[in-house]
Structures are given as C-alpha cells and as structure tokens.
Design a protein around this motif. Structure first.
Motif, PDB file in Angstrom:
ATOM      1  N   VAL B 440      46.016  26.787  33.502  1.00  0.00           N
ATOM      2  CA  VAL B 440      45.080  27.885  33.712  1.00  0.00           C
ATOM      3  C   VAL B 440      45.801  29.168  33.345  1.00  0.00           C
ATOM      4  CG1 VAL B 440      43.569  29.066  35.340  1.00  0.00           C
ATOM      5  CG2 VAL B 440      44.038  26.639  35.617  1.00  0.00           C
ATOM      6  N   PRO B 441      45.381  29.812  32.236  1.00  0.00           N
ATOM      7  CA  PRO B 441      46.068  31.032  31.814  1.00  0.00           C
ATOM      8  C   PRO B 441      45.652  32.236  32.651  1.00  0.00           C
ATOM      9  CG  PRO B 441      44.334  30.486  30.259  1.00  0.00           C
ATOM     10  CD  PRO B 441      44.290  29.453  31.346  1.00  0.00           C
ATOM     11  N   GLN B 442      46.381  33.324  32.462  1.00  0.00           N
ATOM     12  CA  GLN B 442      46.157  34.493  33.293  1.00  0.00           C
ATOM     13  C   GLN B 442      44.781  35.115  33.125  1.00  0.00           C
ATOM     14  OE1 GLN B 442      48.710  37.796  32.447  1.00  0.00           O
ATOM     15  NE2 GLN B 442      48.085  38.885  34.276  1.00  0.00           N
ATOM     16  N   GLU B 523      50.190  32.716  36.080  1.00  0.00           N
ATOM     17  CA  GLU B 523      49.682  33.970  36.643  1.00  0.00           C
ATOM     18  C   GLU B 523      48.177  33.938  36.755  1.00  0.00           C
ATOM     19  OE1 GLU B 523      51.156  37.709  35.301  1.00  0.00           O
ATOM     20  OE2 GLU B 523      52.781  36.651  34.289  1.00  0.00           O
ATOM     21  N   SER B 526      46.530  36.611  39.432  1.00  0.00           N
ATOM     22  CA  SER B 526      47.066  37.976  39.549  1.00  0.00           C
ATOM     23  C   SER B 526      46.024  39.017  39.938  1.00  0.00           C
ATOM     24  CB  SER B 526      47.729  38.378  38.240  1.00  0.00           C
ATOM     25  OG  SER B 526      46.775  38.344  37.211  1.00  0.00           O
ATOM     26  N   ALA B 553      54.476  33.034  38.917  1.00  0.00           N
ATOM     27  CA  ALA B 553      53.927  34.055  39.807  1.00  0.00           C
ATOM     28  C   ALA B 553      54.725  35.338  39.750  1.00  0.00           C
ATOM     29  CB  ALA B 553      53.901  33.535  41.235  1.00  0.00           C
ATOM     30  N   HIS B 554      53.996  36.427  39.843  1.00  0.00           N
ATOM     31  CA  HIS B 554      54.664  37.720  39.918  1.00  0.00           C
ATOM     32  C   HIS B 554      54.791  38.211  41.347  1.00  0.00           C
ATOM     33  CE1 HIS B 554      54.232  38.988  35.480  1.00  0.00           C
ATOM     34  NE2 HIS B 554      55.327  38.311  35.737  1.00  0.00           N
TER      35      HIS B 554
END
Ligand SMILES: Nc1ncnc2c1ncn2[C@@H]1O[C@H](COP(=O)(O)OP(=O)(O)O)[C@@H](O)[C@H]1O
Ligand SMILES: Nc1ncnc2c1ncn2[C@@H]1O[C@H](COP(=O)(O)OP(=O)(O)O)[C@@H](O)[C@H]1O
Ligand SMILES: [Mg+2]
Lengths: 596, 605
Positions: B440-442, B523, B526, B553-554
């Motif tokens: 699953v992209p950001q 991410e 986010s 994760a950021h």
C-alpha cells in the motif's frame, strides 16, 4: 429541459460562439472570399479560353488566334495562382487565429473558475475541450471563405442556367434541395453520435491516465486485469460509436456524388431529347453539362462542410458550456481594502458550509484567532480541518455565517488582495514542472535568488536543494527530478513563506517529513510563524506544540480548546485522536510506557 | 524506446514528436509489420480495395458516358443510343452509390476494429512492463501513446485511406488515358512534370520540418495547459491566474506562429502547382494546334487532353495534403511498435511455481541500484518471520521504499535473493506473487468510481458483502456509510471528493480485502490522525494475525508498536531489534527516539 432541447440549444450557442470567434477576422474573411471568387472565376475562364482557342484557332488553323489565347491563358493563370495563394493564406490565417484566440479564452476562463467546478471536472475532459474540440471548430472555420465564394459562384451559375432554359435548369438543379435535405438530416443525426464518441474517447484516456498514474496501486494489487477489462469496455464503446458514425457517413457521403450524377443523367436524357426535337442547341447542352461538372466540387465541399459543421457546432457547444459557467467566487462590486495595519486577525462567525452534494461539514463553527497568534486545529480524519482552511482564501464561500480577516468579511475584499495576504501549504503538494527557484518564487517571480534561498532555508529545504544536480536550477515536478514526499512538502512551505503572507496556513504540511528532520523543521517553522497569524493542521504533537492554542474540531464545530497540554489533560477525545494516553494493554511497546 | 533525436524535452508531448520523421527504412519496416499485423483483416482489405476501385471507376465512367451519348446519340440523331447511354449512366451512378456506401462501412470496420485491437494490445503490454519503465517515462507521454497516437491513425482510417487510393487511381487512370489518346501530345504535356516534382519535393521537406515544429509546439502548449489545470488550485491560492494565463498565451502564440509557418509554405507551393496546370493547358493548346495543323492528331484529342489535365493535377494536390496525415500515422505506429517491443523487465519464468500461502520473508544479501545509477542498497539481509511485524525507519533517501519495492518485486535485485516461504520471488508466478504480497503506497491513489469499486481493486471477484466486511473490519465502514450516497459515493478523479486521510483509509481497506500473506505499508497512514492510524493498524494486525507486515513509518510511535525495528541508513541495515533492545543499544534509534519524545512533550513557547 429535455436532453434534446438542451443539445439543440448548445448547438445554436456553438454557432454563435464560432461566429464571435471569427468576427475579429472580418477583413481576412472578405479577402479570402474575394480571392476565392477570383480564383474560381479564373478556373472557369481558362477552360472557356481553351474551348474558344479550339473553335476559333485550331479548327480554322489560325496560328495568331491560338497564340492570343495561349498568352491569355498564361495571364489568367497568374491571376488564378495569386487567387489560390491569397485564399489559402487567409483561410489558414482565420482558422489558426480563431483557434488560438478560443483556446486562450478557454484557458483564461478555466483559470478563474472556482474550486467546486474543478472538483467536478475531469482533467481529461477539459483537455479534450481545449484540444480536439477546438480542432473540430477549426475544421469549419478553415473552409469558411472558400465555401462562401463557392456559394456565390453557385448562385451565379444557377442564374445563367435559368436564363438559358428554365425547364432544363430546374431539372438539373432539382437534386440540390434533396442534397440540402439529406445534408441537414445527416448533420442532425451525426451530432449526438460524434458527441458520444468524443465522450468515450475521453473516458478511454481517463482509464489510461489513471492506470499509468496509479501504476503502483495497479501493480501492488495485481489489478492489471481489472484495468484491462475497463479499458476493453471503453475501447469497445469507442468502436461501437465509431461504427455507428461510419454507417451514417456511408449513408450520406456517396449521395454527394450521386445526386449531381442524377442531374447529369437528366440533362443528357431530357436535354438530349430536346436537342433531337430541335428545341435546344447541342452547344447549350454541353454548356449545361460543363456547369454541373463545375458545380460538383463546390457542392461536395459544401456537403463536407455541412457534415463537419454539425460536429463542429457540437464541439463549440461543449466549449460554450464551460465558458458560460460563471465563477461562483467573484470579486465584490466595491471591494474594500484589507486594513493596511492589520496583523491578520481571523474570525469565523457561526460558519456553516457543506460541499455541493453532501450535508454540512461545518455547522456553527466559531473561531477567533488574534493577529500574530498561532492556532492548531486538531480533529479526526474527515472532520473538516482542511475545509476550514479552504474557506479563508475563499476557495469556497460559506453557506451561512461569516469569515473575517482583520475585521473585513472575505467576500468584501478583492480576491487577489485576499489571496495574496494568505499563504497556504496544501496537504497534497503540487509542484510545477519548473526549476526549484521558480517553484519557490511562484508568488513573487522576480524575487532575487537570495530571497529564494532565505525562504528555502526557513523551510528546511536549502540543505537538500544544494545537493541536487543543478541546485536551484534543477527542474522538478512531473517532468523533472523526483523528490521525496518530505522534500516536496518543504519546497511548498518555502513557496508560501516567500509570498510573505499575513496569514499562513499549514495543512498537514509536515506529514511526510521524517523524524530525523523533525527537530530542524520545528525550529524553522517557529521562525516562519513569527509576526504572522498561523493556522496549523497537524497530527504530530511536535508540530501542534508550536501553536499558542489548540482547538479541537468535531461534528462541524469546535468542541474544546486550550494549550496542547491542557487538552491532553482534559479531553479524552483529544488524547484519542493523538493516540496518547489511551490505555492499551495489547501493545508492549506503547510509547507512553517508555516515556521518561 | 528510441531516444529522441535531440531538441528540448520541455514537455511531456514535446520529445515524442521530435522523432516524427521516419527514414525510408523505418517506414518500410513499419509498413511490413503493419501488414503482418493486419493478417486477420487481409480478405476484408482486399474486398474493400475492390469496392473502392469499383466506385472510383464508376465515378470516372460518368463523363465518358455523357461524351458517348452526345457523339453516338445526339450528333447522329439516334435516340435509342441516347436512351442507352443515359440509362447506363444512371446504372453506373447507382452502382457507385452502393459501392461507396459499402466501402465506407468496410473500411471503417477494418480500421476501427484494428484500432480497438491495437488499443487493447498496447495497453495490456504497457501494464506488463516493469516499474522502472514507468519511473522513466512520463505519464503524459504514455497516455499520448494510447490517445493521440492511435487517434492519428483514426483520421487515416476514416477518410484518408480511401482518398489516397482514389487519388492514385484517378492519377494513374488519367495518365494511361492521355498516352493512349496521343503519346506525342502526352510527352509534351509532361514537360510540366519537372517543376511540379521539384516543387513537391521542396514542399514535402519544408512542410515536414515545419510540421515537426508544429507538433512540438502543440506538445509544449498542451503541457502548459495540463499543468494549468492540474495546478489550478495552487495558481488561485497565490493569485497567479493572470500570470499563468500570460504564460499560456506565450506557448499558445508559439503554436500559432508555427502553424502560420506551415500556411506560408502551402501558400508558396500551391500557386506553383496550379500554374503548372495552366501551363499544361497552354502547351496543349499551342502544341496541340501545331500537331493538328501537321495532321498528327485530331481536334477531339486536344479537347479531351484539356479535360484530362484536371484529373492529373487534382490528385497531385490532394496527395500532397494527405502526405502529412500519412506521415503522422506512420510515426504514431512506429512509436506504438517501439512500445510493444519493450520487454517487460519483470516477467514470469517458464515453470514458475505458486508461492506458499504463508511463509517467512528473507532478504538475503540484497544489493540494488536504479537504472545505471550507483547502488542504493548495499548487501542488506533481513528476515521477517511469518506473522511478524517489522518497521523500517531511517532518514529520507535511506532506501526504505526501495527495499519495499524489492520485497514486492517491482524490481529485481542486482545481487542477492528475496525469498518468500523459501521460494525465490523470481521463480514465482506473478499471479501468486501479487496475491501473497501486497503493498500500500503512501498516496492513497483512487480510481474514478465509487468507494466500493475502489476497495474492490484489492480483490476484483469480491462480493459487495466482502467489501463491506473489509471496511467494517478496519472500523471505517460507518464513516463512509454516513455519506449521502454511502459506499456508492463517486470519489471523482483521484478521489478529490474525499479528504486525504479518507483516501488512505480506502486504500488500506483494499489491503484488508486482499488479505495477503505479507503486507507492506509504505507510509500508508501518514495523513491519518494518530488515533485513527492506531485503530486501523490494530485492525490490520488482528486481520493479519498469521500474516507478516512490513511498515515504513515516519512517526516513531508507529514504529515503536512493531515487533522489531530495522533502521536503514544510506542503504545499509544499521540496526535491527525490538524497541527495547534498540533503546538499550543507545545507537541511532535510541537517539532518534530521544529527540522524538522530547519533541512530543515540548511545551508551547
Ligand atoms: N471537494 C469535496 N467535495 C465534496 N466533499 C468533500 C470534498 N472535500 C472534502 N469533502 C468531505 O468533507 C469532509 C471534510 O473533509 P476535510 O475537510 O478534507 O477533512 P480533514 O481535513 O479534517 O481530514 C469529509 O467527509 C470529506 O469527505
Ligand atoms: N525511481 C528512482 N530512480 C532513481 N533513483 C531513485 C528512485 N527512487 C529512489 N531513488 C533513490 O534511491 C535512494 C533511496 O530512495 P528511497 O528508497 O525512496 O528512500 P526512502 O524510502 O528511505 O526515503 C535515494 O537516493 C533516491 O534518490
Ligand atoms: Mg485534511
């Protein structure tokens, strides 16, 4: 209004639009028509001279007469060549000018249209308006001068034929009204089909566009087959429509050759019997024949124009539909200036707002932000934080209540002034395909590089920009160097900072900034926020803590406010949204437990 | 892909039009290949060609029949002959009508079905290409392949091809006719050929060059237009509408200038051709008069030459105008063939096997770099046990997303192996790979369609109930059901109807529906508020109890909840261990954590 009536209305509007686009080119139209008439006359005269040369020169063997006609032909030929040059040039000139002007008008209008319009519109469809639809319009415009001169010639020829023999003329021209009838019927039938075809082509390119732009999702979920199935559906409907259109063309176009041929047959047969009965000269018959032959090409062109004009009118109608859409957010008739000494005090007074279709997102929203204050808006996903931010620069107008900047209702300020005094960093970062410095200096294009660098430093962007291949001249955006999400966000912050607005809005502007940079960004933002009013939408405690005050948004209005720590202590909902302090027996590594 | 032959690459469409002019060799190859591709249509093509020839012959026969009617009927007072030729003409006209109708339909059916095949085939091939292709090529260019390039052939299919054949027929027919009538006069008439030939050659070259310029300007202009639309919100936010409209004006006027240049070229060429025609008439009259005088030919011959001359010159002009259409269709085909020839970098090996339903992920001494660039991952080794949840943390550009792309086989490693359940990903069937491992992209990328349709992307055969269950499991079903149209809400282009966080929720629901053995979240959360994020993660965890999760994760709070944490730095695996272990090590993670928690508890100043 029924679809059909609306379509007819749009077609009429399309015609008007085409007329108004061509009107400034009057002089060229007249020149083109004149040149077309001269050209066609020359084309008629030359064979006549050739005929005369044969009758009066070659038959009696008179060399002098032959020479006279050869010279005459060569001279008239010059006129014909000049005529063709002028008629072609003017046709091109009119149509290219019209195309360029119309596209410019459309673009300028689209740039002004309100956000809600762009929410609904599909980029692919708008591109089609500005591209293929305008080309359709162009196809008619380019044939315009020649068609007008053709019609003049046509009328002239008809008059001459009438003078010779009314009966034969009627017989010869009898098929013309039929041609007109079929042409009109054809144009009415094909218009909706070509509209639908254009629509299907737009949908098809939409599927391609989303599959390419969203290729990570397509591949990530193995959705290639799904997209292929969608494309196949679109390609099939394009095929269906195109075949229906071809069928209609096949019913009409051959008639354009057939009906004049019927006239020729009639002349040959009826006229022939007149000749046999000595009621007509053989020369007159030949002349009638020649006239009809001469009319075939103009008729065919006119037929093609009719066929095309239906498509063009439909295309112009679609363009008109956009042009007639009024911008919902407009400048007030008597704009008030923002007080020059204001510090950006913001007031939302019982604001109510909902997007066109849905129920209100904001309802009874009240918020006052002092000039120079920084307020963080916190709320769960979809609670309306971004919506609050969008109301301030009037991207949308409130349904009820008021939004004031420095005591003035935003609807009473000139839009340009309002927006220049508000800087916004969107949650979806959009950068233009241009250099880093041009992107940062978007609001102030003539800003010196020093100012650009200063803004970049404040946004924490300078450090990575100097590592790019061409530093500030590196081209970024879709066509350029790809930056990471966090880097893009920092460029967007720099862009807003350089505009030096009274009010700064940061909508989740640090969501992609990685934790190693968190500290630096914080320091930088603190500096940026000095001396201006700031609205911060954020989920990270570190960013939220930059604000003087935090408000908690829920169900369309503010449910709690205070400092970050006050809310942490007092509001269960606040803790929940920030995922802090909730008891969580399942997770052994819950941050709170390791907190000092 | 063939590189563009120089010029600026300022626009997505700009560069593709630079290589428009095909060399003779290339044109030949394109034609041969087209002919091969047209195999299923060959019989139909043959029939339509016959129809067009027949129709053209009928149209041409008309004037001749009139001539005969006059000569054999009227002049000799023979009404039967007159009636015969008149009815023959009528018959021929009806025949032409029928054949015209049939040929338009036949040509359209061939052309349009061919274009449909081409669209589907090119699109299928496009989607089979590897990620590196999509990262290299710009969206606009690829979309142009399936739209403007295919449409460039549409014009040819609709009218161009038929006109092309007809004009050649008329030209050749007229040529044969004049030589049969009088070869002496025909030779004299052909004196006008050299100037027409020279002029046509000049025209072809000049217009080709000008035309390339036009296409390039159109490309640039379209790019400005597209950007003006895509970025309209930013433009308005900064009050730059006027400036941007001026900018568009520049590219728009540049397109106008380029167009006018082609008009100038045409304006020079066509008078020359037309005057050559007039010159031809003068020659026929002058020389013909002389030949008649000398008794070589009859008067009637001169007359018919004058009539035929038109049939020689009209087609030449028409063909010159058609040339551009042909040229751009050829160039478009060439580009499409190029695309079809691009080999997918990630292809299924023969004898590939299905991945096991569950298993451990092993990243074994993997090194990787993009295209010809330097390595961005250096011999990374990492194992994720079945059911384990691992977080990747590290500064931007460290290589976290790159590792995620290798794990899902968007790319193959330069060296080393990625295995799932003991099977090298390169030995697995693509189908099973995409089912077991999902990323699953950001950007919560949504397709146009409803919320339900968008969730169903995760598993196309899922029922409505299953889709609803997936949303329910994530705890977000109620949120979307509350929308006026509920789950049937159209999300619009790129999901603009929803808030950024809601888009991420929909794309996470896809993952829940797909229910993979290994879930990679790059991410993917986010834009969610941490509360929702945590709830969603827990839901995913519960769903995927037996499944492994790799999460980039950021927010360190997200990382801290993972079973183990891997710190990536400059393409190296710097540290790996549980949250507590890493804190005890007092390495990179510990210091990150310290500054993170410090930031969380800062008191507003
Ligand atoms: N352009 C739009 N059109 C219609 N509805 C929208 C649009 N943008 C947002 N919404 C809806 O409005 C609500 C609030 O959205 P938003 O303000 O973006 O939330 P937040 O920023 O708090 O996540 C959401 O339910 C969303 O679905
Ligand atoms: N498509 C690409 N082409 C070339 N280089 C890339 C590409 N994507 C990423 N890179 C480079 O690879 C390195 C690692 O990037 P990435 O994996 O995205 O880092 P992270 O996810 O840790 O932020 C960076 O130096 C980045 O510039
Ligand atoms: Mg938001």
């Amino acid at each position: 209004m029924s679809d059909q009536a609306r379509e007819a209305q749009l077609r009429r509007a399309g015609w008007r639009l085409m007329a108004s686009t061509v009107r400034p080119q009057r002089t060229w139209v007249i020149l083109g028509v004149g040149a077309g008439a001269v050209w066609t006359s020359a084309k008629i005269v030359i064979p006549a001279f050739a005929g005369a040369a044969i009758d009066d020169g070659i038959t009696p063997g008179d060399g002098g007469v032959i020479l006279k006609y050869v010279v005459l032909i060569l001279l008239v030929g010059l006129v014909q060549a000049g005529g063709t040059a002028l008629r072609r040039y003017s046709a091109f000139r009119i149509s290219y000018r019209a195309e360029t002007d119309l596209r410019q008008r459309l673009f300028a209008h689209l740039q002004r249209l309100h956000f809600a319009f762009h929410d609904q519109a599909q980029t692919g469809q708008l591109m089609a308006r500005a591209n293929s639809d305008i080309q359709q319009v162009n196809q008619v415009v380019i044939m315009l001068p020649l068609t007008i001169s053709n019609i003049i010639i046509l009328l002239g020829t008809v008059a001459v034929m009438m003078l010779k023999s009314v009966a034969l003329a009627l017989l010869a021209l009898g098929t013309l009204p039929l041609l007109g009838y079929f042409a009109t019927r054809f144009s009415h039938r094909i218009a909706p089909v070509s509209l639908a075809l254009q629509q299907e082509l737009g949908d098809l390119s939409g599927v391609v566009e989303e599959s390419v732009a969203g290729v990570r999702v397509v591949k990530g979920f193995g959705a290639e087959r799904r997209q292929e199935a969608r494309l196949t559906i679109e390609a099939d409907s394009v095929l269906d429509r195109a075949l229906v259109a071809a069928k209609m063309r096949s019913n009409f176009l051959p008639l354009v050759d057939f009906l004049p041929a019927i006239a020729l047959v009639a002349i040959l047969w009826y006229g022939g019997h007149l000749v046999l009965d000595n009621k007509l000269q053989i020369g007159d018959l030949l002349q009638f024949n020649a006239y009809i032959l001469m009319l075939i090409w103009p008729l065919r062109l006119t037929g093609m124009l009719v066929a095309q004009s239906a498509r063009s009118a439909a295309a112009a109608g679609r363009i008109f539909e956009i042009l007639e859409t009024d911008t919902a957010v407009v400048d007030p008739p008597h704009p008030k200036p923002l007080p020059p000494t204001g510090h950006g005090e913001l007031r939302f007074e019982s604001v109510r707002f909902g997007y066109s279709s849905g129920k209100p997102v904001l309802d009874g929203f009240d918020l006052t932000v002092q000039g120079g204050e920084a307020v963080a808006i916190v709320g769960s996903t979809g609670s309306g934080k971004t919506t609050v931010a969008r109301l301030l620069p009037r991207f949308y107008d409130v349904t009820d209540g008021r939004v004031l900047v420095d005591g003035v209702d935003v609807r009473e300020v000139a839009l340009h002034d309002l927006r220049r005094s508000i800087g916004i960093v969107f949650e979806d970062t959009f950068l233009f395909s241009d250099t880093v410095s041009a992107n940062i200096a978007f609001a102030v294009p003539d800003a010196p590089l020093e100012a650009v660098r200063a803004a970049a430093r404040l946004a924490g962007a300078d450090e990575f920009v100097v590592d790019l291949p061409d530093k500030y001249d590196t081209v970024i955006g879709e066509q350029g160097y790809s930056l990471s999400g966090g880097q893009r966000q920092r460029i967007a912050i720099a862009r807003a900072v350089l505009a030096d607005p009274r009010v700064l809005i940061l909508d989740d502007a640090t969501s992609s900034v990685d934790p190693t940079k968190e500290h630096e960004i914080r320091a930088a933002l603190q500096q940026v926020m000095q001396d201006r009013t700031t609205l911060i939408i954020a989920h990270r405690a570190a960013t939220i803590a930059l604000a003087d005050r935090v408000v908690l948004l829920d169900a369309g209005h503010i449910v709690a406010e205070g400092t970050h720590h006050e809310l942490l202590e007092n509001s269960e909902m606040y803790r929940q949204i920030l995922a802090q302090g909730t008891t969580d027996p399942g997770a052994s590594t819950e941050p709170e437990r390791t907190r000092p | 892909m063939r590189p563009a032959k120089g010029g600026t690459v300022s626009a997505p469409w700009g560069s593709i039009f630079l290589d428009e002019a095909l060399s003779r060799d290339e044109a030949e190859r394109v034609l041969k290949r087209l002919w091969r591709m047209l195999r299923p249509w060959r019989l139909r093509i043959f029939i339509s060609a016959l129809l067009i020839v027949g129709q053209t012959a009928c149209v041409l026969a008309g004037p001749a029949l009139v001539g005969h009617g006059i000569d054999d009927g009227l002049k000799v007072n023979n009404p039967d002959k007159l009636n015969l030729y008149a009815s023959l003409y009528l018959g021929v006209a009806v025949f032409a009508l029928v054949m015209g109708r049939l040929s338009i339909r036949a040509v359209a059916r061939i052309g349009e079905t061919f274009l449909r095949e081409l669209r589907v085939r090119v699109f299928r091939h496009l989607l089979s290409l590897g990620m590196e292709f999509f990262e290299r090529e710009k969206t606009g260019r690829l979309v142009a392949r399936l739209t403007s390039d295919v449409e460039a052939m549409q014009e040819l299919v609709q009218t161009g091809l038929t006109m092309f054949i007809q004009n050649i027929l008329v030209f050749v027919g007229a040529l044969i006719a004049i030589f049969l009538t009088s070869w002496q006069l025909a030779l004299f008439t052909l004196v006008v050929v050299p100037p027409v030939y020279v002029a046509s050659r000049w025209f072809r070259r000049a217009s080709n060059r000008a035309y390339l310029d036009v296409r390039e300007r159109i490309g640039t202009n379209l790019a400005t237009l597209q950007e003006g639309l895509a970025g309209v919100r930013v433009v308005q936010a900064f009050g730059r509408e006027r400036a941007f409209t001026r900018r568009f004006n520049e590219t728009n006027e540049a397109q106008y200038d380029a167009n006018i240049k082609t008009a100038r070229i045409a304006t020079r060429y066509f008078p020359v051709v037309e005057y050559s025609g007039v010159l031809g008439i003068a020659i026929i009259i002058g020389v013909g008069g002389w030949l008649v005088d000398a008794g070589t030919i009859k008067i009637g011959v001169v007359l018919s030459f004058v009539l035929y001359l038109n049939s020689l010159f009209e087609p030449v002009q028409q063909l010159s105008q058609l040339y551009n259409t042909l040229q751009s269709a050829g160039a478009a085909l060439h580009k499409l063939f190029d695309l079809l020839d691009t080999k997918p970098s990630i292809a299924e090996r023969s004898g590939a096997i299905d991945l096991p339903p569950v298993g451990a992920l092993e990243v074994d001494e993997v090194s990787f770099g993009y295209a010809h660039g330097p390595d961005v991952l250096h011999s990374v080794s990492l194992t994720v046990a079945a059911g384990e949840r691992i977080a990747l943390v590290g500064p931007t550009g460290a290589g976290k997303s790159t590792l995620a792309k290798l794990v899902t086989r968007f790319y193959d490693p330069r060296s080393g192996v990625v295995r799932f359940g003991g099977t090298d990903l390169r030995d697995a069937t693509i189908q099973s790979l995409r089912e077991r491992i999902v990323v699953v992209p950001q950007e919560g990328y949504l397709f146009a369609g409803t919320i339900r349709e968008n969730v169903r992307v995760g598993r196309p055969e899922a029922t409505d109930a299953e889709v609803d269950a997936a949303l329910e499991a994530l705890g977000v079903r109620e949120r979307f059901s509350l929308l006026p149209e509920g789950l049937e809400t159209e999300v619009r282009e790129r999901g603009s109807r929803l808030s950024a966080g809601e888009r991420q929720l929909v794309s996470l629901a896809r993952a829940a529906l797909a229910d993979p053995a290994l879930l990679v979240l790059d991410e993917a959360t986010s834009n969610l508020d941490p509360g929702t994020e945590q709830a969603v993660e827990r839901a995913l965890e519960a769903l995927t109890a037996q499944r492994s999760v790799v999460v980039v994760a950021h927010r360190l709070s997200t990382a801290a909840r993972a079973d183990r944490i891997a710190v990536i730095d400059h393409g190296n695996l710097a540290e790996v261990g549980t949250h507590d272990e890493l804190l005890r090590q007092e390495g990179r993670y510990a210091s990150l954590w310290a500054s993170w928690t410090a930031a969380q508890s800062v008191r507003a100043s």
